[in-house]
Write an enzyme that holds these catalytic residues in place. Structure first.
Site, PDB file in Angstrom:
ATOM      1  N   CYS A 111      11.872 -33.335-152.198  1.00 59.79           N
ATOM      2  CA  CYS A 111      10.824 -32.474-153.215  1.00 59.79           C
ATOM      3  C   CYS A 111      11.261 -31.163-153.097  1.00 59.79           C
ATOM      4  O   CYS A 111      10.552 -30.395-153.877  1.00 59.79           O
ATOM      5  CB  CYS A 111       9.576 -32.583-152.078  1.00 59.79           C
ATOM      6  SG  CYS A 111       8.520 -34.330-152.233  1.00 59.79           S
ATOM      7  N   HIS A 252       5.133 -26.948-155.071  1.00 61.41           N
ATOM      8  CA  HIS A 252       5.514 -28.463-154.992  1.00 61.41           C
ATOM      9  C   HIS A 252       4.013 -29.194-154.990  1.00 61.41           C
ATOM     10  O   HIS A 252       3.367 -28.671-154.269  1.00 61.41           O
ATOM     11  CB  HIS A 252       6.512 -28.814-154.014  1.00 61.41           C
ATOM     12  CG  HIS A 252       6.517 -30.250-153.890  1.00 61.41           C
ATOM     13  ND1 HIS A 252       6.918 -31.232-154.978  1.00 61.41           N
ATOM     14  CD2 HIS A 252       6.188 -31.159-152.918  1.00 61.41           C
ATOM     15  CE1 HIS A 252       6.856 -32.524-154.540  1.00 61.41           C
ATOM     16  NE2 HIS A 252       6.484 -32.413-153.152  1.00 61.41           N
ATOM     17  N   ASN A 282       2.484 -36.715-156.900  1.00 62.75           N
ATOM     18  CA  ASN A 282       3.882 -35.945-156.595  1.00 62.75           C
ATOM     19  C   ASN A 282       5.198 -36.526-157.128  1.00 62.75           C
ATOM     20  O   ASN A 282       5.375 -37.833-157.147  1.00 62.75           O
ATOM     21  CB  ASN A 282       3.963 -36.187-154.782  1.00 62.75           C
ATOM     22  CG  ASN A 282       5.154 -35.444-154.295  1.00 62.75           C
ATOM     23  OD1 ASN A 282       6.163 -35.263-155.061  1.00 62.75           O
ATOM     24  ND2 ASN A 282       5.194 -35.617-153.092  1.00 62.75           N
TER      25      ASN A 282
HETATM   26  N1  COA Z   1      -7.173 -44.619-148.610  1.00 68.38           N
HETATM   27  C1  COA Z   1      -8.070 -44.664-147.670  1.00 68.38           C
HETATM   28  N2  COA Z   1      -7.331 -44.354-146.277  1.00 68.38           N
HETATM   29  C2  COA Z   1      -6.236 -43.915-146.248  1.00 68.38           C
HETATM   30  C3  COA Z   1      -5.402 -43.857-147.132  1.00 68.38           C
HETATM   31  C4  COA Z   1      -6.043 -44.199-148.641  1.00 68.38           C
HETATM   32  N3  COA Z   1      -5.081 -44.400-149.594  1.00 68.38           N
HETATM   33  N4  COA Z   1      -4.098 -43.627-146.643  1.00 68.38           N
HETATM   34  C5  COA Z   1      -4.254 -43.265-145.420  1.00 68.38           C
HETATM   35  N5  COA Z   1      -5.442 -43.759-145.043  1.00 68.38           N
HETATM   36  C6  COA Z   1      -6.051 -43.655-143.698  1.00 68.38           C
HETATM   37  C7  COA Z   1      -5.393 -43.590-142.625  1.00 68.38           C
HETATM   38  O1  COA Z   1      -4.627 -44.831-142.404  1.00 68.38           O
HETATM   39  C8  COA Z   1      -5.871 -43.222-141.427  1.00 68.38           C
HETATM   40  O2  COA Z   1      -6.620 -44.017-140.928  1.00 68.38           O
HETATM   41  P1  COA Z   1      -6.560 -44.097-139.434  1.00 68.38           P
HETATM   42  O3  COA Z   1      -7.265 -42.886-138.861  1.00 68.38           O
HETATM   43  O4  COA Z   1      -7.522 -45.045-139.190  1.00 68.38           O
HETATM   44  O5  COA Z   1      -5.331 -44.392-138.939  1.00 68.38           O
HETATM   45  C9  COA Z   1      -6.951 -42.043-142.356  1.00 68.38           C
HETATM   46  O6  COA Z   1      -6.809 -42.520-143.598  1.00 68.38           O
HETATM   47  C10 COA Z   1      -6.615 -40.753-142.174  1.00 68.38           C
HETATM   48  O7  COA Z   1      -5.197 -40.446-142.353  1.00 68.38           O
HETATM   49  P2  COA Z   1      -4.679 -39.083-142.126  1.00 68.38           P
HETATM   50  O8  COA Z   1      -3.119 -39.118-142.198  1.00 68.38           O
HETATM   51  O9  COA Z   1      -5.153 -37.999-141.214  1.00 68.38           O
HETATM   52  O10 COA Z   1      -5.079 -38.554-143.625  1.00 68.38           O
HETATM   53  P3  COA Z   1      -4.600 -36.984-144.198  1.00 68.38           P
HETATM   54  O11 COA Z   1      -6.047 -36.130-144.448  1.00 68.38           O
HETATM   55  O12 COA Z   1      -3.633 -36.517-143.379  1.00 68.38           O
HETATM   56  O13 COA Z   1      -4.164 -37.421-145.802  1.00 68.38           O
HETATM   57  C11 COA Z   1      -2.110 -37.796-146.719  1.00 68.38           C
HETATM   58  C12 COA Z   1      -3.041 -38.234-145.792  1.00 68.38           C
HETATM   59  C13 COA Z   1      -0.907 -38.740-146.884  1.00 68.38           C
HETATM   60  C14 COA Z   1      -2.640 -37.447-148.160  1.00 68.38           C
HETATM   61  C15 COA Z   1      -1.724 -36.524-146.154  1.00 68.38           C
HETATM   62  O14 COA Z   1      -1.087 -36.750-144.736  1.00 68.38           O
HETATM   63  C16 COA Z   1      -0.477 -35.685-146.803  1.00 68.38           C
HETATM   64  O15 COA Z   1      -0.534 -35.263-148.006  1.00 68.38           O
HETATM   65  N6  COA Z   1       0.834 -35.688-146.083  1.00 68.38           N
HETATM   66  C17 COA Z   1       1.878 -35.046-146.652  1.00 68.38           C
HETATM   67  C18 COA Z   1       2.396 -35.561-147.802  1.00 68.38           C
HETATM   68  C19 COA Z   1       3.542 -34.517-147.909  1.00 68.38           C
HETATM   69  O16 COA Z   1       3.430 -33.127-147.983  1.00 68.38           O
HETATM   70  N7  COA Z   1       4.667 -34.912-148.204  1.00 68.38           N
HETATM   71  C20 COA Z   1       5.928 -34.107-148.211  1.00 68.38           C
HETATM   72  C21 COA Z   1       6.511 -34.072-149.445  1.00 68.38           C
HETATM   73  S1  COA Z   1       7.054 -35.647-150.021  1.00 68.38           S
END
Ligand code: COA
Length: 329
Positions: A111, A252, A282
């Protein structure tokens, strides 16, 4: 004299996948995706490779620049979804565009690919090693997604952004400063396990979907918020820029919450932040040039604007680049 962006263009495929599509077969919801990421829909390239998104963007960029394509003397492609492991996508693009006396290469920084490539292109131009660099940030993320993994399938899309880097005509305008970082601690949290020399493709790696994106979202989120906010603030302070001096933060587009946290740390209101994650998700190396190109097309960027470009991605890789915009639309 610093290097500068003298033209820019973008391309995204026609086909859309909305959040509703994922709702139809995954344990997820439109509401969850919108509130946790800011994404409504993303573009998916059904046929063709990453180079097939770069070529139309490159042709538009060359047209916008008003140059003969044969003047281009270097092609750089930032991508983690190259057409092939080799030859480089830069070579594929060169061939498709029919540019003759040129060299080039790919850059792998996920990214942060566009920022790492921008710094590289600027250094080549500033040193005199190149005069006109065609800089491409593009990813066909749909080619490395496990569409049954709700943690990652919903996050990414496909697009390309291409710009031309040349020497600035004014010392005070162009790509004025950069702070870039890499830290391999991130490898365990965001990676593609198989397909490289560590784990070459086998029947098992394919069956286990190890050629797709793996992400520990929660951990990456924490690193991304800190990394992107810190480096964006650092480049402001280093250049004596206050929040009033900033015309646009160009972040980004991985997660709207990471973008908001960065803007908050910089003291910049969301009206000064380029956000289009809701339309494209993304798109990895394409997010930043896609934003700049759309904002420029809409006539929202003008000569003299201070832009802070910021990114965070797999590696980990992260950084900020300070650009004083050098052209009107
Ligand atoms: N729909 C519903 N629930 C989902 C889901 C979806 N599409 N994807 C994940 N979950 C669940 C998880 O499994 C987790 O469940 P659990 O608590 O039972 O394990 C719950 O939602 C919460 O997960 P969490 O990881 O705390 O959510 P979050 O608020 O962090 O959001 C992302 C998840 C992936 C959106 C977030 O972590 C993110 O954006 N991460 C960084 C991405 C990034 O910057 N990448 C770098 C560049 S590529």
């Amino acid at each position: 004299m610093p290097a500068t962006i003298t033209a820019i263009a973008h391309y995204y495929p026609e086909d859309k996948l909305t959040n509703k599509h994922f709702e139809s077969y995954l344990d997820t919801s439109d509401e969850w995706i919108k509130t946790r990421t800011g994404i409504n829909e993303r573009r998916i390239m059904k046929n063709g490779a990453t180079s097939d998104m770069i070529v139309p963007a490159a042709l538009k960029c060359i047209e916008n620049a008003g140059i003969d394509k044969q003047e281009i003397d270097c092609i750089i492609v930032a991508t983690v979804t190259p057409d092939h492991m080799y030859p480089s996508t830069a070579a594929v693009v060169q061939h498709k565009l029919g540019i003759k006396n040129v060299w080039g290469f790919d850059i792998s920084a996920a990214c942060s690919g566009f920022l790492f490539a921008l710094k590289t292109a600027a250094s080549l131009v500033e040193s005199g090693a190149a005069k006109k660099v065609l800089l491409c940030g593009a990813d066909k993320m749909s080619s490395i997604l496990n569409m049954n993994d709700r943690n990652t399938a919903i996050l990414f899309g496909d697009a390309a952004g291409v710009c031309l880097i040349e020497k600035s005509n004014d010392d005070n305008y162009g790509i004025l400063d950069s702070i870039l970082h890499i830290d391999g601690i991130g490898g365990q949290y965001l990676n593609q396990k198989a397909g490289g020399s560590a784990h070459p493709a086998t029947k098992e790696t394919v069956e286990n979907m190890e050629h797709t994106v793996y992400q520990d979202g929660k951990t990456v989120f924490k690193y991304a918020v800190k990394g992107m906010a810190d480096v964006s603030k650092e480049i402001m302070d280093k250049n004596n820029l206050t929040s009033e001096d900033i015309s646009f933060l160009v972040p980004h587009q991985a997660n709207l919450r990471i973008i908001s946290a960065t803007a908050e740390r910089m003291g910049v209101g969301m009206d000064k932040v380029m956000v289009n994650i809701e339309k494209y998700g993304n798109t990895t190396a394409a997010t930043i040039p896609l934003c700049i190109s759309e904002w420029l097309e809409a006539g929202k960027i003008k000569k003299g604007d201070n832009l802070i470009l910021s990114s965070f991605g797999a590696g980990f890789t992260w950084g900020s680049i300070y650009v004083k915009w050098n052209m009107n639309k």
